[in-house]
Design an enzyme around this catalytic site. Structure first.
Site, PDB file in Angstrom:
ATOM      1  N   HIS A  64       0.827  -1.225   0.000  1.00 31.52           N
ATOM      2  CA  HIS A  64       0.000   0.000   0.000  1.00 31.52           C
ATOM      3  C   HIS A  64       0.857   1.270   0.000  1.00 31.52           C
ATOM      4  CE1 HIS A  64       0.197   0.081   4.538  1.00 31.52           C
ATOM      5  NE2 HIS A  64       0.146   1.370   4.330  1.00 31.52           N
ATOM      6  N   ASP A 108      -0.202  -7.524   1.603  1.00 36.62           N
ATOM      7  CA  ASP A 108       0.312  -6.148   1.607  1.00 36.62           C
ATOM      8  C   ASP A 108       1.837  -6.183   1.717  1.00 36.62           C
ATOM      9  OD1 ASP A 108       0.474  -3.413   1.711  1.00 36.62           O
ATOM     10  OD2 ASP A 108      -0.307  -3.218   3.758  1.00 36.62           O
ATOM     11  N   SER A 200       4.030   2.352   8.354  1.00 34.00           N
ATOM     12  CA  SER A 200       3.646   1.346   7.356  1.00 34.00           C
ATOM     13  C   SER A 200       4.845   0.884   6.552  1.00 34.00           C
ATOM     14  CB  SER A 200       2.654   1.948   6.358  1.00 34.00           C
ATOM     15  OG  SER A 200       1.407   2.129   6.934  1.00 34.00           O
TER      16      SER A 200
END
Ligand SMILES: *[C@@H]1O[C@H](CO)[C@@H](O)[C@H](O)[C@H]1NC(C)=O
Ligand SMILES: *[C@@H]1O[C@H](CO)[C@@H](O)[C@H](O)[C@H]1NC(C)=O
Ligand SMILES: *[C@@H]1O[C@H](CO)[C@@H](O)[C@H](O)[C@H]1NC(C)=O
Length: 265
Positions: A64, A108, A200
């Site tokens: 992402h 992801d 992230s």
């Protein structure tokens, strides 16, 4: 002041969202402990993420963070605990997991190739044992240190988090398969300690007899869609979801051409 260019990374999720990811309740990391932890600066959207160095050329991050980017949109900084955009290194390739889903954030994970090799200590992906329920793992990142701020931490932060059992995690993310057996790892029940925006793609680590090994990749925060939250990091209503790196060794090996043995332990 240069950090004002950066906004939180918004993970576009339906009922599971992490409005960006950055360490909450952590402490400054000691210099030299995590030389493999890189930032990933996204010049197209003005956001940043984490990443982990697996070889002198290849890093692993979250899909992402990079799914809509070309290599010229991205630079990586490595080898320092200080967030320093000016030291960003160019990259030449981005490979996203073919089954990455923007809707669910399944798979992801992505790999990135530096244009030039670096000479830094890499991190190895743990091959065993599988992540246990109640295991303490360490997350590191330059993400938000408090939910309201919008710029990176100046110094790399570290925080210890605890995995929670499948049934407990399912109260927040109904599709969670379980630590160790599934494609994701779930942490929670550490109010005031969490990853948040900007973390992230960064590493979730296990202390393996004094060596930090990679077990997870910071992915998103999940909470019940019928609950309205103003703060979505470090609160008990939200669990932290990490891509289970052990399950993606074949993908990494075939996407990078690295032999399994060179980046696993
Ligand atoms: C995410 O952060 C932005 C900017 O701080 C805010 O406007 C938005 O409401 C937040 N979204 C969620 C779901 O918390
Ligand atoms: C993606 O999903 C397909 C269909 O389930 C599967 O055959 C394939 O192996 C998956 N690709 C990877 C890299 O896991
Ligand atoms: C949200 O839904 C769950 C069941 O999925 C329920 O247990 C809980 O009480 C609900 N919370 C609110 C605030 O409605």
């Amino acid at each position: 002041m240069k950090f004002n260019l950066f906004v939180l990374l918004l993970a576009p999720l339906v009922n599971c969202q992490r409005n960006a990811t950055r360490i909450i309740g952590g402490v400054d990391a000691r210099p030299g402990v995590y030389p493999f932890a890189g930032t990933l600066v996204n010049y197209k959207h003005g956001t940043f993420c984490g990443s982990s160095l697996l070889s002198n050329r290849w890093l692993v991050t979250a899909a992402h963070c990079v799914y809509d980017l070309s290599p010229s949109d991205v630079k990586i900084t490595l080898g320092s605990n200080t967030f320093n955009i000016a030291a960003g290194k160019p990259i030449s390739e981005i490979k996203i997991h073919p089954n990455y889903s923007k809707a669910t954030q399944r798979n992801d994970i992505a790999v990135i190739r530096l244009s030039s090799p670096v000479n830094l200590r890499t991190v190895k992906i743990a091959t065993q044992p599988p992540v246990r329920d109640g295991e303490t793992l360490r997350a590191v990142g330059w993400g938000l240190t408090d939910f309201k701020s919008s710029s990176p931490a100046e110094t790399l932060q570290e925080v210890d988090l605890t995995t929670i059992p499948r049934d407990e995690c399912r109260k927040r993310l109904s599709t969670f398969e379980g630590n160790g057996v599934g494609t994701q790892i779930c942490t929670g029940n550490t109010p005031g300690k969490d990853t948040c925006s900007g973390d992230s793609g960064g590493p979730l680590l296990r202390d393996s007899s004094g060596e930090w090994v990679l077990v997870g990749i910071t992915s998103f925060g999940a909470w019940k869609s019928n609950v309205t939250l103003t703060v979505t990091c470090g609160v008990p209503e939200v669990v932290g979801i990490y891509t289970n790196a052990m399950r993606y060794i074949d993908f990494i090996s075939s996407a990078t051409g690295l032999s399994r043995g060179s980046f696993t332990k």
